[in-house]
Scaffold this active site. Structure first.
Site, PDB file in Angstrom:
ATOM      1  N   ASP A 194       2.129  -2.996  16.034  1.00  0.00           N
ATOM      2  CA  ASP A 194       0.864  -2.468  15.527  1.00  0.00           C
ATOM      3  C   ASP A 194      -0.115  -3.612  15.254  1.00  0.00           C
ATOM      4  O   ASP A 194       0.054  -4.379  14.310  1.00  0.00           O
ATOM      5  CB  ASP A 194       1.107  -1.703  14.214  1.00  0.00           C
ATOM      6  N   TYR A 223      -7.590  -7.786  13.383  1.00  0.00           N
ATOM      7  CA  TYR A 223      -6.573  -8.789  13.002  1.00  0.00           C
ATOM      8  C   TYR A 223      -6.755 -10.097  13.781  1.00  0.00           C
ATOM      9  O   TYR A 223      -6.126 -11.098  13.466  1.00  0.00           O
ATOM     10  CB  TYR A 223      -5.144  -8.254  13.226  1.00  0.00           C
ATOM     11  N   LYS A 283      -6.530  -0.949  17.258  1.00  0.00           N
ATOM     12  CA  LYS A 283      -7.484  -0.124  16.494  1.00  0.00           C
ATOM     13  C   LYS A 283      -8.916  -0.580  16.727  1.00  0.00           C
ATOM     14  O   LYS A 283      -9.168  -1.772  16.892  1.00  0.00           O
ATOM     15  CB  LYS A 283      -7.166  -0.204  14.990  1.00  0.00           C
ATOM     16  N   HIS A 334     -10.039   2.779  13.073  1.00  0.00           N
ATOM     17  CA  HIS A 334      -9.445   2.042  11.949  1.00  0.00           C
ATOM     18  C   HIS A 334      -9.843   2.631  10.593  1.00  0.00           C
ATOM     19  O   HIS A 334      -8.998   2.767   9.695  1.00  0.00           O
ATOM     20  CB  HIS A 334      -9.871   0.570  12.048  1.00  0.00           C
TER      21      HIS A 334
HETATM   22  N1  LIG Z   1      -4.748   0.827   9.227  1.00  0.00           N
HETATM   23  C1  LIG Z   1      -5.009   0.021   8.240  1.00  0.00           C
HETATM   24  O1  LIG Z   1      -6.086   0.051   7.638  1.00  0.00           O
HETATM   25  C2  LIG Z   1      -3.988  -0.989   7.851  1.00  0.00           C
HETATM   26  C3  LIG Z   1      -4.153  -1.716   6.657  1.00  0.00           C
HETATM   27  C4  LIG Z   1      -3.145  -2.627   6.293  1.00  0.00           C
HETATM   28  C5  LIG Z   1      -2.037  -2.785   7.104  1.00  0.00           C
HETATM   29  N2  LIG Z   1      -1.914  -2.078   8.284  1.00  0.00           N
HETATM   30  C6  LIG Z   1      -0.746  -2.233   9.180  1.00  0.00           C
HETATM   31  O2  LIG Z   1       0.439  -2.033   8.422  1.00  0.00           O
HETATM   32  C7  LIG Z   1       1.281  -3.185   8.548  1.00  0.00           C
HETATM   33  C8  LIG Z   1       2.116  -3.391   7.306  1.00  0.00           C
HETATM   34  O3  LIG Z   1       1.313  -3.501   6.146  1.00  0.00           O
HETATM   35  P1  LIG Z   1       1.070  -4.903   5.378  1.00  0.00           P
HETATM   36  O4  LIG Z   1       1.225  -6.029   6.307  1.00  0.00           O
HETATM   37  O5  LIG Z   1      -0.223  -4.753   4.665  1.00  0.00           O
HETATM   38  O6  LIG Z   1       2.157  -4.925   4.239  1.00  0.00           O
HETATM   39  P2  LIG Z   1       3.752  -4.622   4.087  1.00  0.00           P
HETATM   40  O7  LIG Z   1       4.400  -4.450   5.415  1.00  0.00           O
HETATM   41  O8  LIG Z   1       3.854  -3.563   3.064  1.00  0.00           O
HETATM   42  O9  LIG Z   1       4.238  -5.956   3.395  1.00  0.00           O
HETATM   43  C9  LIG Z   1       4.184  -7.192   4.022  1.00  0.00           C
HETATM   44  C10 LIG Z   1       4.509  -8.247   2.968  1.00  0.00           C
HETATM   45  O10 LIG Z   1       5.850  -8.096   2.522  1.00  0.00           O
HETATM   46  C11 LIG Z   1       6.597  -9.267   2.842  1.00  0.00           C
HETATM   47  N3  LIG Z   1       7.900  -8.801   3.332  1.00  0.00           N
HETATM   48  C12 LIG Z   1       8.167  -8.202   4.516  1.00  0.00           C
HETATM   49  N4  LIG Z   1       9.465  -7.897   4.624  1.00  0.00           N
HETATM   50  C13 LIG Z   1      10.051  -8.318   3.488  1.00  0.00           C
HETATM   51  C14 LIG Z   1      11.376  -8.294   3.018  1.00  0.00           C
HETATM   52  N5  LIG Z   1      12.358  -7.766   3.747  1.00  0.00           N
HETATM   53  N6  LIG Z   1      11.637  -8.825   1.791  1.00  0.00           N
HETATM   54  C15 LIG Z   1      10.642  -9.358   1.047  1.00  0.00           C
HETATM   55  N7  LIG Z   1       9.370  -9.416   1.440  1.00  0.00           N
HETATM   56  C16 LIG Z   1       9.062  -8.887   2.655  1.00  0.00           C
HETATM   57  C17 LIG Z   1       5.804 -10.021   3.874  1.00  0.00           C
HETATM   58  O11 LIG Z   1       5.961 -11.418   3.738  1.00  0.00           O
HETATM   59  P3  LIG Z   1       6.415 -12.371   4.990  1.00  0.00           P
HETATM   60  O12 LIG Z   1       5.503 -12.114   6.138  1.00  0.00           O
HETATM   61  O13 LIG Z   1       6.262 -13.723   4.377  1.00  0.00           O
HETATM   62  O14 LIG Z   1       7.836 -12.001   5.264  1.00  0.00           O
HETATM   63  C18 LIG Z   1       4.375  -9.641   3.498  1.00  0.00           C
HETATM   64  O15 LIG Z   1       3.898 -10.453   2.457  1.00  0.00           O
HETATM   65  C19 LIG Z   1       0.266  -4.303   8.802  1.00  0.00           C
HETATM   66  O16 LIG Z   1       0.852  -5.491   9.259  1.00  0.00           O
HETATM   67  C20 LIG Z   1      -0.660  -3.635   9.783  1.00  0.00           C
HETATM   68  O17 LIG Z   1      -0.085  -3.606  11.064  1.00  0.00           O
HETATM   69  C21 LIG Z   1      -2.877  -1.182   8.643  1.00  0.00           C
END
Ligand SMILES: NC(=O)c1ccc[n+]([C@@H]2O[C@H](COP(=O)([O-])OP(=O)(O)OC[C@H]3O[C@@H](n4cnc5c(N)ncnc54)[C@H](OP(=O)(O)O)[C@@H]3O)[C@@H](O)[C@H]2O)c1
Length: 275
Positions: free
Chosen positions: A48, A53, A78, A111
Site C-alpha cells: 500500500d 508518500y 492513492k 486519498h
Molecule cells: N489512507 C490514509 O490516509 C492513510 C493514513 C496513514 C496510513 N496509511 C497506510 O496505512 C499504513 C499503516 O499505518 P501507519 O504506518 O500510519 O501506522 P501503523 O502500521 O499503525 O504503525 C507503524 C508504526 O509501528 C511500528 N511497528 C510496526 N510493527 C511493529 C511491531 N511488530 N512492534 C512494534 N512496533 C511496530 C513501526 O515502526 P518501524 O517502522 O520502526 O518498525 C511504525 O512506527 C501506512 O504505512 C499507509 O500505507 C494510510
C-alpha cells in the site's frame, strides 16, 4: 484464514490479500526498497503506497527486483488531494503508474474526501477502471455521509474504504455502513502507529498466546473481517506482523478488544482536515 496469501473478494470479484505492507513515511530509495523486498520475500503479496508518500519509484524498483509475476502482486496507490478533479486525476494516475513502472494498478483510492472535488475525481477513476487500467477503485477516509453523497451519482461502487482503524477507533458506524453497501473496510494505522502496543488488555492476550501485542491487534483485524496494512521498515517486524495465522482469538476476546474503543484518532478527522 490460513496464510499471508489469503484474500477477500471485493464487490467486483477481484481478490485482495487480507494483510499487506504499508509504506507511509518510508523513505524513497533504499529504505522502501528494503521494506518491500523483505515483505515480498516473506510472502506478503500486497503493498500500500500513495503519491503523497513520495516513494512509488522505490516501491516499483522492489517489485521489479522481486522477480515475481505482476499478477502475483496486489499494488495499491492513492490520488493526492491537490490532484483531484477530472483531468487532474487522469494525469496523476499516469504519473503514479509511471513512477511505479507498472502497466496497471490493482487498486487506486481517493486519498481524502476533498469537498467539491471528489465526485469529479471519481468519474475519472471510473473511466480508468472501465479502460482496464485499474482492477478496482475505492476511497479512503470517507465517512458514511461522504459515501452517501458519492453513491448518489456513482456508476461504480467503491470496493474499499481505507480508514484509520485500531482498537481505540473501532469505526463501528463506518463498518456497518460499508457492510450494508458491500464495501470492504481496510485499516490504516492498524497499530495506532505503535501506540496501542502497551495496552494491558492486548498485552495480557499476547502473553496468553505467546504472541506479541502487534500480532494480537493484527489478528483482531483479520477476525473482524477487515483488510489490514501494518507498516514497518524493520525486517524482523515485517516478519512478525505476518506471523498471525497459527492462533485464533475467541469471540469473547475479539469483543474485549473492540470494547477498547474510545473513538480516539491519531490522524485527522475526515470532516476536518486542512491539506
Ligand atoms: N489512507 C490514509 O490516509 C492513510 C493514513 C496513514 C496510513 N496509511 C497506510 O496505512 C499504513 C499503516 O499505518 P501507519 O504506518 O500510519 O501506522 P501503523 O502500521 O499503525 O504503525 C507503524 C508504526 O509501528 C511500528 N511497528 C510496526 N510493527 C511493529 C511491531 N511488530 N512492534 C512494534 N512496533 C511496530 C513501526 O515502526 P518501524 O517502522 O520502526 O518498525 C511504525 O512506527 C501506512 O504505512 C499507509 O500505507 C494510510
Amino acid at each position: 484464514m490460513n496464510s499471508l496469501q489469503d484474500t477477500i473478494k471485493l464487490n467486483n470479484g477481484v481478490d485482495m490479500p487480507r494483510l499487506g505492507l504499508g509504506v507511509f513515511k518510508v523513505e524513497d530509495g533504499q529504505e522502501v526498497i528494503n521494506s518491500v523486498k523483505w515483505a515480498l520475500e516473506h510472502g506478503y503479496r500486497s503493498i500500500d503506497t500513495a503519491a503523497a508518500y513520495k516513494n512509488e519509484e522505490g516501491v516499483g524498483q522492489a517489485l521489479k527486483d522481486s522477480g515475481l509475476n505482476r499478477d502475483e502482486i496486489f499494488v495499491t496507490s492513492k490520488l493526492w488531494n491537490s490532484d483531484q478533479g477530472y483531468e487532474e486525476t487522469l494525469q496523476a494516475f499516469e504519473a503514479s503508474l509511471e513512477k511505479l513502472g507498472l502497466e496497471y494498478l490493482d487498486l487506486y483510492l481517493i486519498h481524502w474526501p476533498v469537498e467539491g472535488k471528489y465526485k469529479e475525481s471519481w468519474k475519472a477513476m471510473e473511466k480508468l477502471y472501465h479502460d482496464g487500467k485499474i482492477r478496482a477503485i475505492g476511497v479512503s477516509n470517507f465517512h458514511p455521509h461522504h459515501l452517501d453523497d458519492l453513491l448518489k451519482d456513482a456508476e461504480v461502487t467503491p470496493v474499499i474504504n481505507q480508514v484509520e482503524l485500531h482498537p481505540k477507533l473501532a469505526q463501528q458506524e463506518v463498518r456497518d455502513y460499508c457492510e450494508k453497501h458491500d464495501i470492504v473496510v481496510e485499516a490504516w494505522s492498524p497499530l495506532m502507529q505503535g501506540q496501542i502496543l502497551e495496552e494491558p488488555v492486548i498485552q495480557e492476550l499476547a502473553e496468553k498466546y505467546n504472541k506479541t501485542a502487534a500480532q494480537i491487534v493484527i489478528r483482531w483485524d483479520l477476525q473482524i473481517g477487515i483488510v489490514t496494512i501494518p507498516k514497518s521498515t524493520k525486517q524482523h517486524r515485517i516478519q512478525e506482523n505476518a506471523d498471525v495465522f497459527d492462533f485464533e482469538l475467541t469471540d469473547e476476546e475479539v469483543v474485549k478488544i473492540t470494547q477498547l474503543n474510545e473513538n480516539h484518532r491519531v490522524g485527522p478527522d475526515p470532516d476536518n482536515f486542512d491539506f
